[in-house]
Design a protein around this motif. Structure first.
Motif, PDB file in Angstrom:
ATOM      1  N   GLY A 183       0.779  -1.236   0.000  1.00  0.00           N
ATOM      2  CA  GLY A 183       0.000   0.000   0.000  1.00  0.00           C
ATOM      3  C   GLY A 183       0.807   1.280   0.000  1.00  0.00           C
ATOM      4  O   GLY A 183       1.856   1.397  -0.635  1.00  0.00           O
ATOM      5  N   GLY A 184       0.300   2.261   0.774  1.00  0.00           N
ATOM      6  CA  GLY A 184       0.854   3.608   0.743  1.00  0.00           C
ATOM      7  C   GLY A 184       2.299   3.710   1.162  1.00  0.00           C
ATOM      8  O   GLY A 184       3.039   4.565   0.653  1.00  0.00           O
ATOM      9  N   ARG A 210       4.256   2.843  -1.952  1.00  0.00           N
ATOM     10  CA  ARG A 210       4.036   3.904  -2.947  1.00  0.00           C
ATOM     11  C   ARG A 210       4.805   5.170  -2.615  1.00  0.00           C
ATOM     12  O   ARG A 210       5.522   5.731  -3.460  1.00  0.00           O
ATOM     13  N   ASP A 225       1.472  -0.682   6.445  1.00  0.00           N
ATOM     14  CA  ASP A 225       0.476  -1.752   6.484  1.00  0.00           C
ATOM     15  C   ASP A 225       1.120  -3.026   5.961  1.00  0.00           C
ATOM     16  O   ASP A 225       1.891  -3.005   4.996  1.00  0.00           O
ATOM     17  N   ARG A 235      -7.374  -4.430  -4.397  1.00  0.00           N
ATOM     18  CA  ARG A 235      -7.063  -3.056  -3.974  1.00  0.00           C
ATOM     19  C   ARG A 235      -7.540  -2.053  -5.009  1.00  0.00           C
ATOM     20  O   ARG A 235      -7.879  -2.408  -6.133  1.00  0.00           O
ATOM     21  N   ASN A 290      -1.258   1.518  -5.454  1.00  0.00           N
ATOM     22  CA  ASN A 290      -1.404   1.022  -4.085  1.00  0.00           C
ATOM     23  C   ASN A 290      -1.364  -0.499  -4.014  1.00  0.00           C
ATOM     24  O   ASN A 290      -1.634  -1.073  -2.950  1.00  0.00           O
ATOM     25  N   ALA A 291      -1.058  -1.150  -5.137  1.00  0.00           N
ATOM     26  CA  ALA A 291      -1.074  -2.613  -5.203  1.00  0.00           C
ATOM     27  C   ALA A 291       0.331  -3.157  -5.452  1.00  0.00           C
ATOM     28  O   ALA A 291       0.526  -4.095  -6.214  1.00  0.00           O
TER      29      ALA A 291
END
Length: 425
Positions: free
Chosen positions: A7-8, A11, A23, A91, A96-97
């Motif tokens: 995720g973020g 990224r 996460d 997602r 974000n994947a």
């Protein structure tokens, strides 16, 4: 059992941005495995656990199946046989994947990621490089909150564009009525986050382009096409002006209440028929009524409602306050409840400044009413009311007469402050 950072956090590291909350997704585990290793279960709708040391969230890899319209209609499947790619496929956006094995996550937060170890089955790195917001799979359509999330990401990453196929998919979702089933709490959560991004106007532009704005905030959507009264910029309509105001509020690092007040202050300009010009006449009271509807619909917190109401009702008077004498200025302060809530009044003035300067080519001009009214408020607050009340009582005054004596003293103090402001270079 394999653990991946997702995720973020991945990224933002690839974009060179400060780290997001981390996460983690866990593949090949069961809830019993997690608790046996000391993880604390906290997930209500699906298996999420807190790490026994770092307290970071670890979620079991899962798939989701749509079972009803709206945001809550999902059946979640979390089991050891769910693969990482299956988890990533549910997602929202390709950016974000992207996942990174826990063993490859650098211990030092400043260290670069080993891109060779990244797991990117849906081209997230490609879209990061191309500055594109693209949905991962057709599963995007199953959660209408993702429309709001994508619009919020557009406000955060202002140089990213929305992939045409993703915009088409969002339009289909809106037309199918998915947005109508959103719960107020999630709508407000995403709108509030988007307002606090670096270019909030992008969120509303995306929502407008896919048709979601007319469903969620029709009061705002109606502002496009309504001409502004300023003769020096007749080509700018109220919707465009509103976007300039929001982005100026972001550049001035205004608080969420100020940004929400900026969004709501001109709603009344969109409620009169096209031949009833100028539409800005009397729009303040219409705006105040409309913003209350918006606040009730999306359960906006009371603090934000109150500030937005002050700005909607009084921004015209604040703009024109240079024409007011001391008594009228004091009445303005009293209507805004500025003497009891000076901090809120300061925020109202900032919202009004954004409104005044939120016009093409005028962003850098000064806004004298802000300093003038703050000086007037300081003067009114400096009046010692207790001695005045005691003196009035000694003269036999009661009730309204005591209030009149205090108001007279405040008016004189405000008059002196306005004279000093007028003499200042």
């Amino acid at each position: 059992m394999q653990i991946y950072l997702v995720g973020g956090a991945v990224r933002d590291r690839l974009l060179g941005l400060p780290g997001s909350d981390r996460d983690w997704v866990v593949v090949g585990a069961t809830p019993e495995t997690m608790t046996a290793q000391g993880f604390l279960p906290v997930g209500r709708d699906f298996p999420v656990f807190l790490h026994p040391v770092t307290r970071e969230e670890h979620a079991l890899a899962r798939t989701e199946r749509k079972s009803a319209p709206g945001y809550r209609g999902f059946v979640v499947h979390a089991a050891p046989d769910v693969t990482l790619e299956q988890d990533l496929s549910r997602r929202d956006l390709t950016i974000n994947a992207i996942a990174l094995p826990a063993a490859a996550v650098p211990p030092d937060g400043a260290a670069a990621l080993d891109t060779a170890r990244l797991i990117d089955p849906f081209g997230g790195q490609r879209d990061l490089a191309a500055r594109v917001l693209r949905h991962v799979t057709g599963a995007f359509r199953e959660d209408p909150v993702r429309i709001l999330r994508l619009a919020r990401f557009a406000a955060r990453f202002a140089d990213f564009r929305v992939a045409p196929e993703t915009m088409a998919l969002m339009r289909e979702m809106v037309e199918a009525g998915e947005v109508d089933a959103l719960v107020p709490e999630r709508v407000w959560q995403e709108l509030a986050r988007g307002l606090m991004e670096q270019r909030p106007s992008r969120m509303f532009e995306v929502l407008r382009e896919c048709g979601a704005l007319r469903k969620l905030l029709p009061e705002v959507d109606r502002l496009w096409g309504v001409p502004q009264p300023e003769a020096h910029h007749p080509e700018v309509d109220t919707g465009v002006h509103l976007m300039l105001v929001l982005d100026l509020a972001a550049r001035l690092q205004a608080s969420l209440p100020v940004r929400f007040a900026c969004l709501m202050h001109d709603l009344g300009k969109g409620t009169t028929p096209p031949d009833a010009l100028p539409r800005h006449i009397g729009h303040e009271q219409r705006s105040a009524k409309l913003l209350q509807r918006v606040c009730e619909r999306w359960r906006v917190p009371l603090e934000l409602r109150e500030l937005a109401d002050v700005v909607a009702r009084e921004h015209g008077n604040i703009h024109r306050s240079a024409d007011l004498d001391a008594a009228a200025v004091l009445r303005l302060l009293e209507r805004c409840d500025a003497i009891r809530k000076p901090g809120r009044f300061a925020e109202a003035l900032l919202a009004c400044e954004c409104d005044a300067r939120g016009r093409l080519g005028l962003e850098g001009r000064p806004y004298p009413p802000r300093a003038r009214l703050l000086a007037a408020l300081d003067a009114a607050l400096a009046v010692q009311t207790e001695p005045l009340a005691l003196a009035a009582q000694a003269r036999g005054a009661q009730g309204p007469a005591i209030g009149a004596a205090i108001r007279e003293a405040r008016t004189k103090a405000v008059a002196r402050a306005l004279e000093d402001a007028a003499r200042a270079p």
